[in-house]
Scaffold this motif. Sequence first.
Motif, PDB file in Angstrom:
ATOM      1  N   HIS A  23     -88.623 -89.296  94.979  1.00 10.69           N
ATOM      2  CA  HIS A  23     -89.333 -88.257  94.233  1.00 10.69           C
ATOM      3  C   HIS A  23     -89.538 -88.645  92.765  1.00 10.69           C
ATOM      4  N   PRO A  24     -88.529 -89.222  92.092  1.00 11.46           N
ATOM      5  CA  PRO A  24     -88.792 -89.646  90.699  1.00 11.46           C
ATOM      6  C   PRO A  24     -89.912 -90.687  90.608  1.00 11.46           C
ATOM      7  N   GLU A  25     -89.934 -91.596  91.582  1.00 13.32           N
ATOM      8  CA  GLU A  25     -90.999 -92.619  91.575  1.00 13.32           C
ATOM      9  C   GLU A  25     -92.367 -91.981  91.812  1.00 13.32           C
ATOM     10  N   ILE A  26     -92.398 -91.039  92.742  1.00  6.25           N
ATOM     11  CA  ILE A  26     -93.675 -90.357  93.033  1.00  6.25           C
ATOM     12  C   ILE A  26     -94.126 -89.571  91.809  1.00  6.25           C
ATOM     13  N   ALA A  27     -93.149 -88.947  91.165  1.00  6.19           N
ATOM     14  CA  ALA A  27     -93.479 -88.166  89.968  1.00  6.19           C
ATOM     15  C   ALA A  27     -94.103 -89.069  88.909  1.00  6.19           C
ATOM     16  N   GLU A  28     -93.568 -90.277  88.776  1.00 10.41           N
ATOM     17  CA  GLU A  28     -94.089 -91.207  87.769  1.00 10.41           C
ATOM     18  C   GLU A  28     -95.477 -91.726  88.163  1.00 10.41           C
ATOM     19  N   ILE A  29     -95.609 -92.028  89.427  1.00 11.91           N
ATOM     20  CA  ILE A  29     -96.894 -92.581  89.891  1.00 11.91           C
ATOM     21  C   ILE A  29     -98.007 -91.552  89.761  1.00 11.91           C
ATOM     22  N   LEU A  30     -97.716 -90.327  90.177  1.00 12.84           N
ATOM     23  CA  LEU A  30     -98.769 -89.310  90.214  1.00 12.84           C
ATOM     24  C   LEU A  30     -98.853 -88.492  88.927  1.00 12.84           C
ATOM     25  N   GLY A  31     -97.911 -88.714  88.042  1.00  9.87           N
ATOM     26  CA  GLY A  31     -97.943 -87.972  86.778  1.00  9.87           C
ATOM     27  C   GLY A  31     -97.601 -86.504  86.959  1.00  9.87           C
ATOM     28  N   ILE A  32     -96.674 -86.230  87.857  1.00 13.04           N
ATOM     29  CA  ILE A  32     -96.237 -84.845  88.080  1.00 13.04           C
ATOM     30  C   ILE A  32     -94.724 -84.799  87.895  1.00 13.04           C
ATOM     31  N   SER A  33     -94.186 -83.615  87.908  1.00 14.38           N
ATOM     32  CA  SER A  33     -92.731 -83.512  87.756  1.00 14.38           C
ATOM     33  C   SER A  33     -92.045 -83.774  89.098  1.00 14.38           C
ATOM     34  N   VAL A  34     -90.754 -84.056  89.026  1.00 12.74           N
ATOM     35  CA  VAL A  34     -89.990 -84.318  90.251  1.00 12.74           C
ATOM     36  C   VAL A  34     -89.952 -83.067  91.116  1.00 12.74           C
ATOM     37  N   ASP A  35     -89.810 -81.922  90.462  1.00 10.40           N
ATOM     38  CA  ASP A  35     -89.757 -80.668  91.223  1.00 10.40           C
ATOM     39  C   ASP A  35     -91.071 -80.411  91.950  1.00 10.40           C
ATOM     40  N   THR A  36     -92.165 -80.723  91.257  1.00  7.48           N
ATOM     41  CA  THR A  36     -93.480 -80.546  91.901  1.00  7.48           C
ATOM     42  C   THR A  36     -93.593 -81.440  93.126  1.00  7.48           C
ATOM     43  N   SER A  37     -93.092 -82.634  92.964  1.00 11.68           N
ATOM     44  CA  SER A  37     -93.145 -83.572  94.086  1.00 11.68           C
ATOM     45  C   SER A  37     -92.358 -83.016  95.272  1.00 11.68           C
ATOM     46  N   LYS A  38     -91.181 -82.525  94.990  1.00 11.98           N
ATOM     47  CA  LYS A  38     -90.337 -81.993  96.079  1.00 11.98           C
ATOM     48  C   LYS A  38     -90.999 -80.772  96.708  1.00 11.98           C
ATOM     49  N   SER A  39     -91.506 -79.942  95.829  1.00 14.15           N
ATOM     50  CA  SER A  39     -92.132 -78.712  96.311  1.00 14.15           C
ATOM     51  C   SER A  39     -93.347 -79.025  97.183  1.00 14.15           C
ATOM     52  N   GLN A  40     -94.129 -79.962  96.720  1.00 14.46           N
ATOM     53  CA  GLN A  40     -95.329 -80.305  97.484  1.00 14.46           C
ATOM     54  C   GLN A  40     -94.967 -80.900  98.840  1.00 14.46           C
ATOM     55  N   LEU A  41     -93.904 -81.688  98.847  1.00 19.26           N
ATOM     56  CA  LEU A  41     -93.490 -82.290 100.113  1.00 19.26           C
ATOM     57  C   LEU A  41     -93.050 -81.214 101.105  1.00 19.26           C
ATOM     58  N   SER A  42     -92.311 -80.233 100.606  1.00 17.42           N
ATOM     59  CA  SER A  42     -91.875 -79.151 101.483  1.00 17.42           C
ATOM     60  C   SER A  42     -93.069 -78.394 102.037  1.00 17.42           C
ATOM     61  N   ARG A  43     -94.028 -78.139 101.160  1.00 13.39           N
ATOM     62  CA  ARG A  43     -95.220 -77.419 101.610  1.00 13.39           C
ATOM     63  C   ARG A  43     -96.025 -78.266 102.609  1.00 13.39           C
ATOM     64  N   ASP A  44     -96.050 -79.557 102.308  1.00 17.63           N
ATOM     65  CA  ASP A  44     -96.743 -80.477 103.231  1.00 17.63           C
ATOM     66  C   ASP A  44     -96.169 -80.359 104.630  1.00 17.63           C
ATOM     67  N   LYS A  45     -94.881 -80.435 104.689  1.00 20.91           N
ATOM     68  CA  LYS A  45     -94.240 -80.459 106.002  1.00 20.91           C
ATOM     69  C   LYS A  45     -94.436 -79.140 106.738  1.00 20.91           C
ATOM     70  N   ALA A  46     -94.325 -78.068 105.979  1.00 21.02           N
ATOM     71  CA  ALA A  46     -94.527 -76.760 106.606  1.00 21.02           C
ATOM     72  C   ALA A  46     -95.956 -76.626 107.118  1.00 21.02           C
ATOM     73  N   HIS A  47     -96.901 -77.111 106.286  1.00 26.41           N
ATOM     74  CA  HIS A  47     -98.294 -77.018 106.679  1.00 26.41           C
ATOM     75  C   HIS A  47     -98.587 -77.890 107.895  1.00 26.41           C
ATOM     76  N   LEU A  48     -98.031 -79.072 107.857  1.00 25.90           N
ATOM     77  CA  LEU A  48     -98.248 -79.987 108.985  1.00 25.90           C
ATOM     78  C   LEU A  48     -97.643 -79.431 110.266  1.00 25.90           C
ATOM     79  N   ARG A  49     -96.478 -78.827 110.111  1.00 23.66           N
ATOM     80  CA  ARG A  49     -95.822 -78.256 111.295  1.00 23.66           C
ATOM     81  C   ARG A  49     -96.709 -77.170 111.915  1.00 23.66           C
ATOM     82  N   ARG A  50     -97.269 -76.349 111.030  1.00 27.92           N
ATOM     83  CA  ARG A  50     -98.114 -75.269 111.520  1.00 27.92           C
ATOM     84  C   ARG A  50     -99.381 -75.834 112.196  1.00 27.92           C
TER      85      ARG A  50
END
Lengths: 183, 479
Positions: A148-175
């Motif tokens: 997540h820290p690496e993703i945050a650096e690459i995409l220019g977002i915060s670590v929390d945003t990265s984690k949050s987006q991943l959780s939403r991704d998975k939930a969305h994909l599951r649905r």
Amino acid sequence: MDGEHTDKAEIEACLRGDRRAQRALFERYKAKMFALCLRYAASRTEAEDICQEGFVRAFRDLGRFDGRGAFEGWLRQVFVHTALQHIEKQRRRIPTVELDGTEVADENEADSFGEDAPTAEHLIRLLQQLPPGFRAVFNLYVLEGYSHPEIAEILGISVDTSKSQLSRDKAHLRRLLEESLVQ
Amino acid sequence: MEDNHQLDPLAQYFRQTLHTHEAEPPADLWERVEADLPQPRQASLRQGWIAAAILLLVALSLALLVIRYLPQGTPPAEAVSAVVALPEQSHPSTLAREEPECSTAPNEDAPSRKACRPADRLLPTTSLHRRPPRSREFSAFETASPPYASFYSKEVSSESPPSESSGDMAEEEKGWRSAIPRLTTITPVPVRQGRNEMPTFPGGESLSLVRPMRPFSGWSIGVCLFYRYEPLVPPQTPITGTLLRPVFVGRPQDVRPVPALGVRISKQMSGRWSVALGALYSETTRTTQHIGRFRFGEGRPLPGGGPGHSWRREFSYQLNTYAGSATVDFRMEPTGSLDPSPQTEPVVVRALAMEYAQVLKVPLVVSYTVGSGRLRGVLRAGVAADLLLKSDFRLTSLSSENARLRLMAGSNPTIRWVSARPLSMGYWVSAAAAYRCHRHLELSIEPVLTGLFSRRDNQGNALPTPAAVGVQGTLSYRW
């Protein structure tokens, strides 16, 4: 390893501008790289563009490959960065769509697809339904293995945003997956 | 990068399924990648061609100089020598068949074979003999005066001054006399022959021997018909920028050989080497379909406001052309004003263009003849200048293939055409099969490879330099 030797010889020829060697290298990695592009792109047409630009960039920057690691790993990095730049360009043009109405599911919930397991093409189609930024986070974390820290650096977002987006991704994909399996 | 991610089963499933997944890209992806790749090696390849051509010319020039100015002292042992054949008094029908008459002394003014002709033009050649094989004895005399030279100077012409041979040479003469007893009985017969006339004996009879032929000057002139085929134009360097598909790919609609008619003048320099200068005129009309793929969002937004105007875009793309550089400018808009196309909407535009060019190709080549007889091989290599006499470019149609986008109403596409520079240098390599169908006429047919080292338009932009292959037929007259 024979493949590595072949790669080295081909890379040297590519650096000299040998079209045949460039073609050979292209033929060897095109399928893998196009699959990678499909995961990051919203459509096949977009994946073609990313793949084209990725190969052009790879041949242009081939001199930067120091030969210490595997060539495929370096090539993947080039393609990932190309895809991310493409997504970033898109994000500037099209406002990011939030994933509304998705609930964060329990990550430890086991999935069992049995005989009706979706194919890779099916999963890619599901990935392509995600908004570009979310898709990038999912790809980087799950498939490329970035933290997540690496993703945050690459995409220019915060670590929390990265984690949050991943959780939403998975939930969305599951649905999406459940919906597609029901259909 | 973390390898040990704590992935939930869903993520793990995605990873397992997609990590090794491969997908086949479209078949034309390599062509698109190749179109975008820089082409640094072409320049070096071009430089290599130039260097090779210069080296070849220098080598050929040196070879010509060496062959032309090398001292022609000693004729080769296999040199064919002429013999003065005189009838014997006792046996009129018998011709002497032994020693050559020619002098082997160095002759600075004439080639070695001419030195073998009778100096006083007494008689034409009636029989040809090879010189005796070179031995230690003969080689000692070859550099000065051979023994039989003094012998003939005594026997054939009574007015010739006595030989100044030394005692040893006199001994040699005796040896030769004994070896050729019949020749000792020869009585000189004065025969007169003027230039281009038949030789006559004192009795007035015309000797029907070999009619003397006027030597060739080495010049020849011919008419040529050259059919050349130029393969597809290589893609131009793409426009710099962020465009992913910036180049219109040209697909020639009428790929057929282009005829060129011309003349060639050749001069034989020395032995098998000759130099030829030609001029070939050709007139070309090509129809090419240019296909451009890009995104609607890549165009420049048109100035001005108003509803719907922000979705109108202007595009400017370069086309792949032969005789110059063409840039097409056009504007596009969504088909329905209430349904503006997104920025990523793909655009496919087809343009049909007609190109016209008049070219005069002037090859200057060095030729080397292989073999002898009626059918011979001729290798040619040299430089060729392309003079562009006239060029023109017209766009005949432009259409959008996307139903949601169209060319903007009331706005015609425009073409900016910059012709290529009038003079471009190139190379010419060919190998001919030449058949001498008559003493003065020669018919040759040769496959040719020709191309240009570099080409630029009048604004200095680099243009593609396609190589052409072809076949040339030439009918030449030599004198």
